[in-house]
Scaffold this motif. Sequence first.
Motif, PDB file in Angstrom:
ATOM      1  N   TYR A 386      -1.109   0.536  -9.446  1.00 57.43           N
ATOM      2  CA  TYR A 386      -1.953   0.388  -8.261  1.00 57.43           C
ATOM      3  C   TYR A 386      -2.111  -1.052  -7.766  1.00 57.43           C
ATOM      4  N   PRO A 387      -2.155  -2.075  -8.630  1.00 54.91           N
ATOM      5  CA  PRO A 387      -2.362  -3.439  -8.128  1.00 54.91           C
ATOM      6  C   PRO A 387      -1.336  -3.881  -7.086  1.00 54.91           C
ATOM      7  N   VAL A 388      -0.091  -3.404  -7.201  1.00 52.58           N
ATOM      8  CA  VAL A 388       0.929  -3.772  -6.216  1.00 52.58           C
ATOM      9  C   VAL A 388       0.523  -3.290  -4.826  1.00 52.58           C
ATOM     10  N   ILE A 389      -0.064  -2.092  -4.760  1.00 54.04           N
ATOM     11  CA  ILE A 389      -0.532  -1.560  -3.470  1.00 54.04           C
ATOM     12  C   ILE A 389      -1.589  -2.485  -2.879  1.00 54.04           C
ATOM     13  N   PHE A 390      -2.511  -2.949  -3.715  1.00 53.63           N
ATOM     14  CA  PHE A 390      -3.593  -3.801  -3.233  1.00 53.63           C
ATOM     15  C   PHE A 390      -3.062  -5.144  -2.719  1.00 53.63           C
ATOM     16  N   VAL A 391      -2.044  -5.689  -3.385  1.00 52.50           N
ATOM     17  CA  VAL A 391      -1.462  -6.964  -2.947  1.00 52.50           C
ATOM     18  C   VAL A 391      -0.814  -6.809  -1.571  1.00 52.50           C
ATOM     19  N   VAL A 392       0.014  -5.772  -1.417  1.00 55.89           N
ATOM     20  CA  VAL A 392       0.702  -5.556  -0.140  1.00 55.89           C
ATOM     21  C   VAL A 392      -0.310  -5.290   0.974  1.00 55.89           C
ATOM     22  N   ALA A 393      -1.310  -4.453   0.683  1.00 53.06           N
ATOM     23  CA  ALA A 393      -2.330  -4.141   1.687  1.00 53.06           C
ATOM     24  C   ALA A 393      -3.114  -5.391   2.075  1.00 53.06           C
ATOM     25  N   GLY A 394      -3.406  -6.248   1.093  1.00 55.10           N
ATOM     26  CA  GLY A 394      -4.133  -7.481   1.385  1.00 55.10           C
ATOM     27  C   GLY A 394      -3.345  -8.421   2.282  1.00 55.10           C
ATOM     28  N   ILE A 395      -2.038  -8.517   2.046  1.00 55.24           N
ATOM     29  CA  ILE A 395      -1.192  -9.373   2.898  1.00 55.24           C
ATOM     30  C   ILE A 395      -1.159  -8.839   4.324  1.00 55.24           C
ATOM     31  N   LEU A 396      -0.981  -7.528   4.466  1.00 58.14           N
ATOM     32  CA  LEU A 396      -0.969  -6.929   5.808  1.00 58.14           C
ATOM     33  C   LEU A 396      -2.302  -7.154   6.518  1.00 58.14           C
TER      34      LEU A 396
END
Length: 428
Positions: A386-396
């Motif tokens: 799940y952390p990868v999802i949070f990183v990508v979402a945060g960048i967007l």
Amino acid sequence: MNLFHERMRGFERRNFILIVLDGSLFAFAISFLSEATIIPAFVQTLTGSAALVGLVGATYALGRYLPQLVGAHLALGRARRKPALFWIVVAERIGILAIALTAQAVGLWDTGVVVVLFFLAFCAYAITTGLIGPVYGDFVAKALPRSRGWYYGMSQLLGGVLGFASALTAERLLSEWAFPVGNQIAFWLCFGLSFLSIPLVASLRDEAYPDVEPRRPLSRTLQSIPGLVAGDTAYRRFLGVRAILASATAGMGFVVVHGLAEGYISNAEAAVVAAVFILSQAAGGFLLSLLGNYRGWKSVIVMGGLLLTVSMTGALFAHDLVGVALVYAALGAANATTIIGDPNVSIELAPPSHTSIYLGTTSTLLAPFFVFGPLLGGAVAETTGYPVIFVVAGILAAVGFILSLFLPEPRKLRRGEARLVGQPGTTP
């Protein structure tokens, strides 16, 4: 001012009270069916599949946003908006009934069959929420020409307070009753309470538009959309920013699921998180409505981008109930942007005769970004976590926030124009 507008203004106080009460009561009811927390937790407990949890967000987004052009088309060519609004409201409650009936089959039927039927019922409900969006928004613009901002603020505040109470009730149900009984009771409460708001909608006052163009075929409406978007630079830029921010919401449902998977929150505590989300959405929605009403609706979009950035960054460091609750506090306020920011920016950018079309176009064109984000997130979570999802979402979210700072203020673009929102929608 002509006779039509005089009569509608005469109904404004009555309609304001009824619409606020309807929105607040429905918000109270629908908190038992939160697509951000309770439904993902229900699916996670039932199936243990991250991909199916992602399908929850995708299904809701698909139904909520994609059919809105059809809903906008239903409003075209009608002298009165209330009949279409009323029957979609009834259909929406039937969708909730289908969810409650399907959940009742857990433990009685094969899990695979229940999952398929549940998602079909959930999709049907989501579609009705999509159909009603532009019809409801167009009626609000017509019925509340002077108090639209206050309506969004008051309905968010009252609905949020009531929703907070219902989410706490859901937490008690899920704590005291083993799965799936607690969820089943919550879903039946949602249906019963939502049905109580139907008389409020039936009591709204509507006045027939004096001049209404005939409704053209849906295909003509759909064919007009590319030209509409291409010909309105400010609207096109707004859609671009919102598409990026919509993609950033991919991580919303996975924060609570991550907590469940790691064991630092329970299924019952997911309802507590839902309560925080609802209360934050209410308070944030009220404050953002006032901000938009007095300072312009661009500021609401900017704040939404900032809150999404903060929440997705915080999701990386949330490892207990308090941390998850703080993340959902930011997400709740950010979600208010979609509820109040998108329709009001669309209304203010739209020419008077195109209100419902702009409302429907906004939601329909943003739908793929709300849909595919959770689906991709679920697929990614199965392999990378799940952390990868949070990183990508945060960048967007950060990119969307920065770009939103450069959007024009719709109110300034329309300054000086003779404008009465909510005039009859006509096919471009």
